[in-house]
Design an enzyme around this catalytic site. Structure first.
Site, PDB file in Angstrom:
ATOM      1  N   ARG A  85      -8.084  39.157  78.183  1.00 42.60           N
ATOM      2  CA  ARG A  85      -7.707  40.495  77.737  1.00 42.60           C
ATOM      3  C   ARG A  85      -6.763  41.237  78.685  1.00 42.60           C
ATOM      4  O   ARG A  85      -5.808  41.868  78.222  1.00 42.60           O
ATOM      5  CB  ARG A  85      -8.961  41.336  77.463  1.00 42.60           C
ATOM      6  CG  ARG A  85      -9.805  40.842  76.286  1.00 42.60           C
ATOM      7  CD  ARG A  85      -8.950  40.631  75.059  1.00 42.60           C
ATOM      8  NE  ARG A  85      -9.734  40.373  73.855  1.00 42.60           N
ATOM      9  CZ  ARG A  85      -9.563  39.356  73.060  1.00 42.60           C
ATOM     10  NH1 ARG A  85      -8.633  38.445  73.359  1.00 42.60           N
ATOM     11  NH2 ARG A  85     -10.275  39.213  71.963  1.00 42.60           N
ATOM     12  N   ASP A  91     -13.757  44.924  73.947  1.00 42.12           N
ATOM     13  CA  ASP A  91     -12.317  44.811  74.133  1.00 42.12           C
ATOM     14  C   ASP A  91     -11.609  46.154  74.244  1.00 42.12           C
ATOM     15  O   ASP A  91     -10.546  46.254  74.863  1.00 42.12           O
ATOM     16  CB  ASP A  91     -11.700  43.984  73.008  1.00 42.12           C
ATOM     17  CG  ASP A  91     -11.974  42.500  73.164  1.00 42.12           C
ATOM     18  OD1 ASP A  91     -12.355  42.098  74.279  1.00 42.12           O
ATOM     19  OD2 ASP A  91     -11.819  41.757  72.187  1.00 42.12           O
ATOM     20  N   SER A 106     -16.681  35.323  63.181  1.00 43.24           N
ATOM     21  CA  SER A 106     -15.563  35.919  63.902  1.00 43.24           C
ATOM     22  C   SER A 106     -15.353  35.080  65.160  1.00 43.24           C
ATOM     23  O   SER A 106     -16.272  34.932  65.970  1.00 43.24           O
ATOM     24  CB  SER A 106     -15.886  37.374  64.277  1.00 43.24           C
ATOM     25  OG  SER A 106     -14.876  37.907  65.114  1.00 43.24           O
ATOM     26  N   ASP A 144      -8.379  43.524  61.022  1.00 43.02           N
ATOM     27  CA  ASP A 144      -8.323  44.776  61.791  1.00 43.02           C
ATOM     28  C   ASP A 144      -6.893  45.182  62.119  1.00 43.02           C
ATOM     29  O   ASP A 144      -6.474  46.314  61.864  1.00 43.02           O
ATOM     30  CB  ASP A 144      -9.132  44.641  63.085  1.00 43.02           C
ATOM     31  CG  ASP A 144     -10.624  44.508  62.830  1.00 43.02           C
ATOM     32  OD1 ASP A 144     -11.083  45.019  61.799  1.00 43.02           O
ATOM     33  OD2 ASP A 144     -11.313  43.905  63.669  1.00 43.02           O
TER      34      ASP A 144
END
Length: 394
Positions: free
Chosen positions: A93, A122, A170, A13
């Protein structure tokens, strides 16, 4: 040309985002990777990929200790668990976003970019912090261009972007846990295969003999294991090792994402399971009944805020103040026994203990039993009146 700082993991990504930011947005890209406890290869890879793709200016920021002290430890004090999951990814995060903002301000960038899709959590967690702390623009190329995974891979091949190894899952990993999703795990009826796990042993491979670990807390924060004072990173690392060895810390849930969809999520959080269990055991000894009930409300509210990306919400700061005040007395030692995937508190002591062995004892006469008669007589008075009313009606 305007500068943009990209939160960069070196995966598909974010690697695609580098070229998209250049070609579609006409921006000079600076990459940054924040170390919150990922494996070393995942810290080294972003720098190598950034260099290979075009010798981009790259930052590697070590935020592990800050993550432990300012994010993990407050979460322990608040017993932050969301739908059975001790927060790990969600907890990291806001710190990552904070560090990216600092790089952007240092570089005089006009925007910050991330590689989040429009389906995940996210995007909320990153952008809530960014927009709360800066006026910089936020760019999300994967979401904004509505790209699928297949389209990303085709674009990567056309640009000569090195694709990550063909992993089945993932995985997001930091000091406090591993989040595993994707591939066959997207089917809720498929049991997670053993190759999905790294930190926790299957039950049949755990030690035959139980192991006892003593955790010492000071004001709600773990400071020592088995009598040895350790640094925050050492405590978390050793707790992960010990609990994982005994098969403790696996979570397999249907999680409710921020946007409303349900997602099958698998986690490994052995240290979190161990330290949170010990922490709750000490709270039971040192906090009053009403404090414990209120602590449950704080825990669920705190976890919801963090999971939903609302780290900068004033309520989270208010809760921290309340928690810190309550945790002043959560000091002492808890003994935990681990064996074959199970864990239980077997002992606890504290200078602030509210337990009195003398009063509890059946041999004690300090508390005159006869004085309870009047209290018991009027106990559940409203329920008794209600029952009489019901009998009259029938």
């Amino acid at each position: 040309m305007d500068k943009v700082v990209l939160a960069f993991s070196g995966g598909l990504d974010t690697s695609v985002c580098i070229k998209l930011l250049e070609e579609k947005y006409n921006m000079e890209v600076i990459t940054a990777c924040v170390d919150v406890g990922q494996p070393r290869n995942e810290i080294e890879r972003p720098a190598m990929v950034a260099e290979k793709l075009g010798n981009y200016k790259h930052y590697t920021i070590d935020a592990r200790r800050e993550f432990a002290e300012d994010y993990i430890f407050p979460a322990i004090k608040a017993n932050a668990v969301y739908e059975g999951y001790p927060l790990s990814t969600a907890l990291a995060r806001p710190l990552i976003a904070k560090k990216i903002v600092e790089v952007a301000e240092k570089e005089g960038a006009s925007a910050i970019a991330h590689g989040c899709t429009g389906k995940g959590n996210d995007q909320f967690r990153f952008e809530a912090v960014i927009r709360s702390t800066t006026d910089l623009d936020v760019i999300a190329p994967i979401r904004d261009l509505n790209l699928t995974r297949t389209e990303e891979m085709e674009y990567a091949r056309s640009c000569g972007i090195p694709l990550p190894s063909d992993k089945l899952y993932s995985i997001d990993e930091n000091l406090w846990g591993r989040a595993i999703e994707g591939d066959i795990l997207e089917d809720p009826m498929v049991e997670p295969p053993e190759d999905a796990f790294e930190w926790t042993r299957p039950i049949h491979e755990t030690p035959e003999d139980p192991e006892t670990l003593e955790v010492e807390f000071r004001h709600g924060v773990p400071v020592a294991l088995n009598g040895e004072e350790l640094e925050p990173l050492e405590i978390i690392g050793l707790a992960n090792e010990v609990a994982g060895k005994h098969g403790i810390g696996r979570v397999d849930i249907m999680e409710d994402r921020i946007i409303g969809m349900k997602s099958r999520e698998v986690y490994e959080t052995p240290a979190a399971f161990l330290l949170l269990e010990a922490h709750r055991g000490l709270e039971q000894l040192t906090l009053t009944r009403s404090e414990l009930r209120f602590a449950d409300i704080i825990s669920s509210t705190y976890a919801e805020l963090v999971y939903s990306g609302l780290w900068h919400d004033p309520l989270r700061e208010d809760l921290d103040m309340a928690v810190n005040h309550m945790q002043r007395r959560v000091t002492g030692t808890v003994r935990v026994k681990l064996h074959r995937g199970s864990m239980r508190v077997t002992g606890r002591k504290s200078p602030y203990s509210l337990y009195s062995e003398e009063i509890v004892s059946f041999e004690d006469k300090t508390l005159d039993q006869r004085e309870m008669a009047g209290m018991v007589k009027n106990y559940a008075l409203q329920a008794a009146i209600y029952s009489r009313v019901c009998r009259k009606e029938s």
